[in-house]
Design an enzyme around this catalytic site. Structure first.
Site, PDB file in Angstrom:
ATOM      1  N   LYS A  11       0.813  -1.220   0.000  1.00  0.00           N
ATOM      2  CA  LYS A  11       0.000   0.000   0.000  1.00  0.00           C
ATOM      3  C   LYS A  11       0.850   1.276   0.000  1.00  0.00           C
ATOM      4  O   LYS A  11       2.064   1.235   0.265  1.00  0.00           O
ATOM      5  CB  LYS A  11      -0.925  -0.023   1.221  1.00  0.00           C
ATOM      6  CG  LYS A  11      -1.964  -1.149   1.178  1.00  0.00           C
ATOM      7  CD  LYS A  11      -2.928  -1.004   2.343  1.00  0.00           C
ATOM      8  CE  LYS A  11      -3.990  -2.086   2.309  1.00  0.00           C
ATOM      9  NZ  LYS A  11      -5.001  -1.884   3.375  1.00  0.00           N
ATOM     10  N   TYR A  51     -12.517  -2.113  -3.673  1.00  0.00           N
ATOM     11  CA  TYR A  51     -12.995  -2.198  -2.296  1.00  0.00           C
ATOM     12  C   TYR A  51     -14.518  -2.053  -2.199  1.00  0.00           C
ATOM     13  O   TYR A  51     -15.036  -1.683  -1.135  1.00  0.00           O
ATOM     14  CB  TYR A  51     -12.316  -1.138  -1.436  1.00  0.00           C
ATOM     15  CG  TYR A  51     -10.907  -1.514  -0.995  1.00  0.00           C
ATOM     16  CD1 TYR A  51     -10.687  -2.612  -0.166  1.00  0.00           C
ATOM     17  CD2 TYR A  51      -9.805  -0.764  -1.392  1.00  0.00           C
ATOM     18  CE1 TYR A  51      -9.410  -2.952   0.264  1.00  0.00           C
ATOM     19  CE2 TYR A  51      -8.513  -1.098  -0.965  1.00  0.00           C
ATOM     20  CZ  TYR A  51      -8.335  -2.196  -0.138  1.00  0.00           C
ATOM     21  OH  TYR A  51      -7.066  -2.529   0.290  1.00  0.00           O
ATOM     22  N   PHE A  59     -15.255   3.994   6.913  1.00  0.00           N
ATOM     23  CA  PHE A  59     -13.899   4.329   6.480  1.00  0.00           C
ATOM     24  C   PHE A  59     -13.692   4.206   4.970  1.00  0.00           C
ATOM     25  O   PHE A  59     -12.573   4.379   4.479  1.00  0.00           O
ATOM     26  CB  PHE A  59     -12.875   3.466   7.223  1.00  0.00           C
ATOM     27  CG  PHE A  59     -13.083   1.961   7.060  1.00  0.00           C
ATOM     28  CD1 PHE A  59     -12.661   1.289   5.922  1.00  0.00           C
ATOM     29  CD2 PHE A  59     -13.693   1.235   8.066  1.00  0.00           C
ATOM     30  CE1 PHE A  59     -12.849  -0.080   5.769  1.00  0.00           C
ATOM     31  CE2 PHE A  59     -13.891  -0.141   7.928  1.00  0.00           C
ATOM     32  CZ  PHE A  59     -13.466  -0.791   6.773  1.00  0.00           C
ATOM     33  N   ARG A  87      -1.759 -14.030   5.007  1.00  0.00           N
ATOM     34  CA  ARG A  87      -2.431 -13.280   6.068  1.00  0.00           C
ATOM     35  C   ARG A  87      -1.676 -13.402   7.396  1.00  0.00           C
ATOM     36  O   ARG A  87      -1.625 -12.469   8.191  1.00  0.00           O
ATOM     37  CB  ARG A  87      -3.883 -13.731   6.189  1.00  0.00           C
ATOM     38  CG  ARG A  87      -4.670 -13.326   4.929  1.00  0.00           C
ATOM     39  CD  ARG A  87      -6.097 -13.776   4.954  1.00  0.00           C
ATOM     40  NE  ARG A  87      -6.878 -13.064   5.937  1.00  0.00           N
ATOM     41  CZ  ARG A  87      -7.329 -11.816   5.810  1.00  0.00           C
ATOM     42  NH1 ARG A  87      -7.051 -11.119   4.721  1.00  0.00           N
ATOM     43  NH2 ARG A  87      -8.063 -11.258   6.736  1.00  0.00           N
ATOM     44  N   THR A  93      -5.056  -6.621  11.058  1.00  0.00           N
ATOM     45  CA  THR A  93      -5.346  -5.343  10.370  1.00  0.00           C
ATOM     46  C   THR A  93      -4.814  -4.150  11.164  1.00  0.00           C
ATOM     47  O   THR A  93      -4.207  -3.232  10.596  1.00  0.00           O
ATOM     48  CB  THR A  93      -6.882  -5.187  10.192  1.00  0.00           C
ATOM     49  OG1 THR A  93      -7.357  -6.311   9.444  1.00  0.00           O
ATOM     50  CG2 THR A  93      -7.226  -3.900   9.459  1.00  0.00           C
ATOM     51  N   ASN A 114      -1.941   0.503   6.693  1.00  0.00           N
ATOM     52  CA  ASN A 114      -1.431  -0.741   7.265  1.00  0.00           C
ATOM     53  C   ASN A 114      -0.572  -1.554   6.295  1.00  0.00           C
ATOM     54  O   ASN A 114      -0.474  -2.766   6.409  1.00  0.00           O
ATOM     55  CB  ASN A 114      -2.576  -1.572   7.870  1.00  0.00           C
ATOM     56  CG  ASN A 114      -3.573  -2.027   6.836  1.00  0.00           C
ATOM     57  OD1 ASN A 114      -3.482  -1.649   5.672  1.00  0.00           O
ATOM     58  ND2 ASN A 114      -4.522  -2.846   7.248  1.00  0.00           N
ATOM     59  N   HIS A 117      -2.273  -5.379   1.752  1.00  0.00           N
ATOM     60  CA  HIS A 117      -3.581  -6.028   1.640  1.00  0.00           C
ATOM     61  C   HIS A 117      -3.339  -7.453   1.178  1.00  0.00           C
ATOM     62  O   HIS A 117      -2.428  -7.703   0.387  1.00  0.00           O
ATOM     63  CB  HIS A 117      -4.460  -5.310   0.594  1.00  0.00           C
ATOM     64  CG  HIS A 117      -5.642  -6.133   0.183  1.00  0.00           C
ATOM     65  ND1 HIS A 117      -6.808  -6.165   0.905  1.00  0.00           N
ATOM     66  CD2 HIS A 117      -5.818  -6.999  -0.856  1.00  0.00           C
ATOM     67  CE1 HIS A 117      -7.656  -7.011   0.324  1.00  0.00           C
ATOM     68  NE2 HIS A 117      -7.082  -7.524  -0.743  1.00  0.00           N
ATOM     69  N   GLU A 128      -9.682 -10.978  -7.104  1.00  0.00           N
ATOM     70  CA  GLU A 128      -8.695  -9.900  -6.975  1.00  0.00           C
ATOM     71  C   GLU A 128      -7.519 -10.093  -7.939  1.00  0.00           C
ATOM     72  O   GLU A 128      -6.986  -9.123  -8.477  1.00  0.00           O
ATOM     73  CB  GLU A 128      -8.214  -9.818  -5.521  1.00  0.00           C
ATOM     74  CG  GLU A 128      -9.347  -9.377  -4.583  1.00  0.00           C
ATOM     75  CD  GLU A 128      -8.939  -9.335  -3.115  1.00  0.00           C
ATOM     76  OE1 GLU A 128      -7.775  -9.674  -2.796  1.00  0.00           O
ATOM     77  OE2 GLU A 128      -9.783  -8.949  -2.295  1.00  0.00           O
TER      78      GLU A 128
END
Ligand code: CMP
Length: 140
Positions: A11, A51, A59, A87, A93, A114, A117, A128
């Site tokens: 990100k 998203y 958010f 993950r 998160t 963060n 993703h 995705e």
């Protein structure tokens, strides 16, 4: 366990701080293989569509504007149980909740900024990956 593929996004908070290599090293150390990778600038429409499932969340607008604030690196990671493994390597998160040694514990700034993703299910991974890559771009 089966070999899987999953989508990863490095990100804007991480690309901005020149952490791409350090993040990729975490994946590789965990046995995940990068089988596709590109650095791109998302448009607001693309980030919003990616998203879309979070559209009703408070958010959402902040998330979309953050994701277009700097380039991102989108990658396909491959390996045994890659979806869960990714993950695990990312961590929770919220970096305050993330386990030691995880990407988010070491690099993330907040719940929103963060650093990474990762797809959360086989269905999400398929959707995705197809969102960003054609089959020809996956070279395992
Ligand atoms: P990601 O795995 O990319 O999927 C949805 C994202 O929404 C999540 O990571 C977080 O970056 C973001 N997110 C979740 N909760 C919050 C929050 N409370 N405030 C801002 N962003 C959030």
């Amino acid at each position: 366990m089966a070999t899987e593929r999953t989508l990863s996004i490095i990100k804007p908070d991480a690309t901005k701080r020149n952490l791409t290599g350090k993040v990729v090293a975490k994946f590789e150390e965990a046995g995940l293989r990068v089988v596709a990778s590109k650095r791109i600038q998302l448009s607001t429409a693309q980030a919003g569509e990616f998203y879309a499932e979070h559209k009703e969340r408070p958010f959402y607008a902040e998330l979309v504007s953050f994701m277009v604030s700097e380039p991102v690196v989108v990658q396909v990671l491959e390996g045994e149980g890659a979806i869960a493994k990714n993950r695990e390597v990312m961590g929770a998160t919220d970096p305050a909740q993330a386990a030691d040694g995880t990407i988010r514990k070491e690099f993330a700034l907040s719940k929103g900024e963060n650093s990474v993703h990762g797809s959360d299910s086989p269905e999400a991974a398929a959707r995705e990956i197809a969102f960003f890559f054609s089959g020809l771009e996956l070279v395992g």
